[in-house]
Design a protein around this motif. Structure first.
Motif, short mmCIF file in Angstrom:
data_model
loop_
_atom_site.label_atom_id
_atom_site.label_comp_id
_atom_site.label_asym_id
_atom_site.label_seq_id
_atom_site.Cartn_x
_atom_site.Cartn_y
_atom_site.Cartn_z
N CYS A 1 -13.42 -33.28 -42.91
CA CYS A 1 -13.05 -31.87 -42.81
C CYS A 1 -13.98 -31.26 -41.77
O CYS A 1 -15.21 -31.22 -41.97
N GLN A 2 -13.42 -30.81 -40.67
CA GLN A 2 -14.21 -30.26 -39.58
C GLN A 2 -15.12 -29.14 -40.07
O GLN A 2 -16.30 -29.07 -39.72
N LYS A 3 -14.59 -28.27 -40.91
CA LYS A 3 -15.35 -27.13 -41.41
C LYS A 3 -16.56 -27.59 -42.23
O LYS A 3 -17.67 -27.10 -42.04
N GLU A 4 -16.37 -28.56 -43.12
CA GLU A 4 -17.47 -29.04 -43.96
C GLU A 4 -18.52 -29.78 -43.14
O GLU A 4 -19.72 -29.61 -43.37
N PHE A 5 -18.10 -30.62 -42.20
CA PHE A 5 -19.05 -31.31 -41.34
C PHE A 5 -19.87 -30.29 -40.54
O PHE A 5 -21.09 -30.43 -40.41
N ALA A 6 -19.23 -29.25 -40.03
CA ALA A 6 -19.92 -28.22 -39.24
C ALA A 6 -20.94 -27.47 -40.09
O ALA A 6 -22.01 -27.11 -39.60
N GLU A 7 -20.65 -27.25 -41.36
CA GLU A 7 -21.59 -26.56 -42.25
C GLU A 7 -22.91 -27.31 -42.36
O GLU A 7 -23.95 -26.71 -42.61
N TYR A 8 -22.89 -28.63 -42.17
CA TYR A 8 -24.11 -29.45 -42.22
C TYR A 8 -24.67 -29.73 -40.83
O TYR A 8 -25.63 -30.48 -40.68
N GLY A 9 -24.06 -29.15 -39.80
CA GLY A 9 -24.51 -29.35 -38.44
C GLY A 9 -24.17 -30.73 -37.89
O GLY A 9 -24.82 -31.22 -36.96
N LEU A 10 -23.15 -31.34 -38.44
CA LEU A 10 -22.76 -32.69 -38.05
C LEU A 10 -21.68 -32.66 -36.97
O LEU A 10 -21.00 -31.65 -36.79
N SER B 1 -19.72 -38.73 -50.04
CA SER B 1 -18.82 -39.17 -51.12
C SER B 1 -17.60 -38.28 -51.14
O SER B 1 -17.69 -37.07 -50.92
N ILE B 2 -16.48 -38.90 -51.40
CA ILE B 2 -15.24 -38.12 -51.48
C ILE B 2 -15.14 -37.48 -52.86
O ILE B 2 -15.79 -37.92 -53.81
N ILE C 1 -18.97 -34.57 -50.80
CA ILE C 1 -20.34 -34.35 -51.22
C ILE C 1 -21.24 -35.02 -50.18
O ILE C 1 -21.13 -36.22 -49.92
N PHE C 2 -22.15 -34.24 -49.57
CA PHE C 2 -23.05 -34.71 -48.53
C PHE C 2 -24.45 -34.84 -49.12
O PHE C 2 -24.99 -33.86 -49.64
N LYS C 3 -25.04 -36.03 -49.01
CA LYS C 3 -26.40 -36.24 -49.50
C LYS C 3 -27.24 -36.79 -48.34
O LYS C 3 -27.00 -37.91 -47.87
N GLU C 4 -28.19 -35.97 -47.86
CA GLU C 4 -29.05 -36.43 -46.78
C GLU C 4 -30.03 -37.46 -47.33
O GLU C 4 -30.64 -37.26 -48.37
N LEU C 5 -30.14 -38.58 -46.62
CA LEU C 5 -31.03 -39.66 -47.05
C LEU C 5 -32.42 -39.46 -46.46
O LEU C 5 -32.72 -38.40 -45.91
#
Length: 171
Positions: free
Chosen positions: A31-40, A15-16, A2-6
């Motif tokens: 997870c490379q795919k999930e990080f990429a989805e957020y542009g990270l 959060s895992i 779970i990605f929460k932008e501050l």
């Protein structure tokens, strides 16, 4: 995950998502795919550990100057820390603002810190271990810092009795 932008663009509390049973739990921490989805950043070139013997140990505020800026994913494997990200990107609308999160062995949360954002933390317990995934290699000649007590930023550290290196005191 779970990605929460501050409140600082590009800084995320991650959060895992636990899959639990009677043995304990399993969770992904990257997870490379999930990080990429957020542009990270999805490529980590170096991983570091920081052992902090005493509660109150303060490390920071560190960053690297161009062209060697660092992306960091910070987590706490043992104990607990108060983790701080300070926006030092001159053209950012949140320049000079900071955010903080408590990372601990119990909450398994991570802080994603983008390039151009200074980082520091204070240990909240004895024997805290911090794990960093780094998006670039450390370049000693590009390392910079900002005083942990710089009045321009007014970072509120939770423990008044601080243990700080001479180098970090000199910023």
């Amino acid at each position: 995950m779970i990605f929460k932008e501050l409140a600082i663009p590009g800084v995320y509390l991650i959060s895992i998502e636990k899959h639990e049973d009677e043995r304990g739990f399993f969770a992904r921490s990257f997870c490379q795919k999930e990080f990429a989805e957020y542009g990270l950043c999805t490529e980590f070139l170096q991983c570091n550990l920081s052992y902090n013997k005493k509660k109150g140990t303060l490390r920071g505020m560190h960053y690297q100057i161009p062209p060697y800026e660092e992306v960091k994913v910070v987590s706490c494997l043992q104990g607990a820390i108060y983790d701080v990200a300070l926006d030092v990107r001159k053209n950012s609308k949140t320049y000079g603002k900071w955010v903080a999160a408590e990372l601990s062995a119990e909450n398994h949360q991570m802080l994603y810190i983008p390039a151009g954002v200074a980082h520091g933390f204070q240990s909240l317990r004895d024997d805290s271990i911090v794990y960093y995934q780094m998006g670039s290699f450390y370049q000693p000649d590009s390392g910079e810092g900002i005083g942990y007590n710089d009045e321009r930023f007014n970072i509120q550290w939770p423990i008044l009795d601080k243990i700080i290196s001479k180098k970090d005191q000199s910023y």
